[in-house]
Enzyme design. Structure first.
Site, mmCIF file in Angstrom:
data_model
loop_
_atom_site.group_PDB
_atom_site.id
_atom_site.type_symbol
_atom_site.label_atom_id
_atom_site.label_comp_id
_atom_site.label_asym_id
_atom_site.label_seq_id
_atom_site.Cartn_x
_atom_site.Cartn_y
_atom_site.Cartn_z
ATOM 1 N N SER A 145 -30.761 84.213 -28.087
ATOM 2 C CA SER A 145 -29.521 83.824 -28.758
ATOM 3 C C SER A 145 -28.548 83.346 -27.694
ATOM 4 O O SER A 145 -28.712 83.654 -26.502
ATOM 5 C CB SER A 145 -28.944 85.061 -29.460
ATOM 6 N N TYR A 158 -26.210 93.771 -29.752
ATOM 7 C CA TYR A 158 -27.074 92.597 -29.988
ATOM 8 C C TYR A 158 -27.162 91.766 -28.714
ATOM 9 O O TYR A 158 -28.243 91.321 -28.316
ATOM 10 C CB TYR A 158 -26.482 91.784 -31.139
#
Ligand SMILES: NC(=O)c1ccc[n+]([C@@H]2O[C@H](COP(=O)([O-])OP(=O)(O)OC[C@H]3O[C@@H](n4cnc5c(N)ncnc54)[C@H](O)[C@@H]3O)[C@@H](O)[C@H]2O)c1
Length: 256
Positions: A145, A158
């Site tokens: 990501s 995350y």
């Protein structure tokens, strides 16, 4: 078919294949000749996806795979070898987000969930995929990501997990290069998949999308096909010298 995106005769394994990027990637690889081994924890959606692909003539196996369990990751590879005889490509895509949490409110539980799915899933996935690719080489794409490339406000656990994905990617890439196994990571900015449009991040959707888009030079979120196109190019047998990279697909966010 253009040889750059011709996957005829190849076998591809995809985790988290019932939704979002994984679902669309399965359709695109299937159209281009690949046999597919698809895993997810959402078996209703995965079985529907596999039935639809089989009706279009795609060779496909679907099985429940919770990527936080090493045994499930191993079973995906065993299924590929048993049904199709070889494994050529793997996309460790399954992942979970968490709601926006200020750093001083992050909990052990949230970090544990992130590590279990987003880190262990990639590590144990690759462990067994690499073992199956050692003789003939292969290509692995791990889904990280933009939060794996830099700080990501209010999604700290995350971000930590997605940074770990890049560490695992680079390590496997340098270790396995002599076996002709290429390992790369893709790093999308926020994209309109169910994770963003329907999940924990979706409260007050319009305002949230506007806020996220304002941080992007292109002033919009990504579309799933814009990410999956790059995944296809990263997996392509013609893309034979890209190794150990973390590729941002982000509308220019990382150019700031
Ligand atoms: N959508 C975005 O904005 C975005 C941006 C950057 C990275 N990502 C990453 O892309 C990947 C795919 O996400 P998406 O946006 O398509 O989301 P999605 O929620 O649409 O799809 C994720 C899929 O993973 C499955 N899954 C969840 N936990 C699992 C587990 N333990 N084992 C197996 N499968 C599991 C879900 O059932 C679902 O089918 C994730 O790794 C995510 O972190 C997404």
């Amino acid at each position: 078919m253009d040889p750059i995106l011709d996957f005829t005769g190849k076998t591809a394994l995809i985790t988290g294949a019932a939704s979002g990027f994984g679902k669309l990637l399965a359709e695109e690889l299937g159209k281009r000749g690949a046999a597919l081994v698809l895993g997810d924890i959402n078996m209703d959606a995965l079985n529907a996806q596999a039935e639809g692909l089989a009706e279009q003539g795609v060779k496909v196996a679907a099985l429940r795979c919770d990527v936080s369990r090493e045994a499930d990751c191993k079973a995906m590879v065993e299924t590929a070898l048993a049904q199709f005889g070889h494994l050529d490509m793997a996309v460790n895509n399954a992942g979970i987000a968490h709601g926006f949490i200020p750093f001083d409110q992050l909990t052990e539980e949230v970090l544990d969930q992130q590590v279990n799915v987003n880190v262990k899933g990639v590590m144990f996935g690759m462990k067994h995929q690499i073992a199956a690719m050692k003789e003939n080489g292969g290509s692995i794409v791990n889904v990280s990501s933009m939060a794996g490339l830099g700080g990501a406000p209010k999604i700290g656990a995350y971000s930590a997990a997605k940074h770990a994905v890049i560490g695992l990617t680079k390590t496997a890439a340098v270790e396995m290069a002599k076996r002709n196994i290429r390992v790369n990571a893709i790093c999308p900015f926020y994209t309109h998949t169910p994770m963003v449009d329907e999940g924990e991040l979706s409260q007050d959707k319009a305002a949230m999308h506007a806020m996220l888009a304002s941080g992007c030079p292109m002033k919009r979120l990504g579309q799933p096909e814009e990410i999956v196109t790059v995944m296809l190019m990263m997996l392509s047998p013609a893309n034979s010298y890209m190794n150990g990279q973390a590729i941002a697909v982000d509308g220019g966010v990382s150019a700031f």
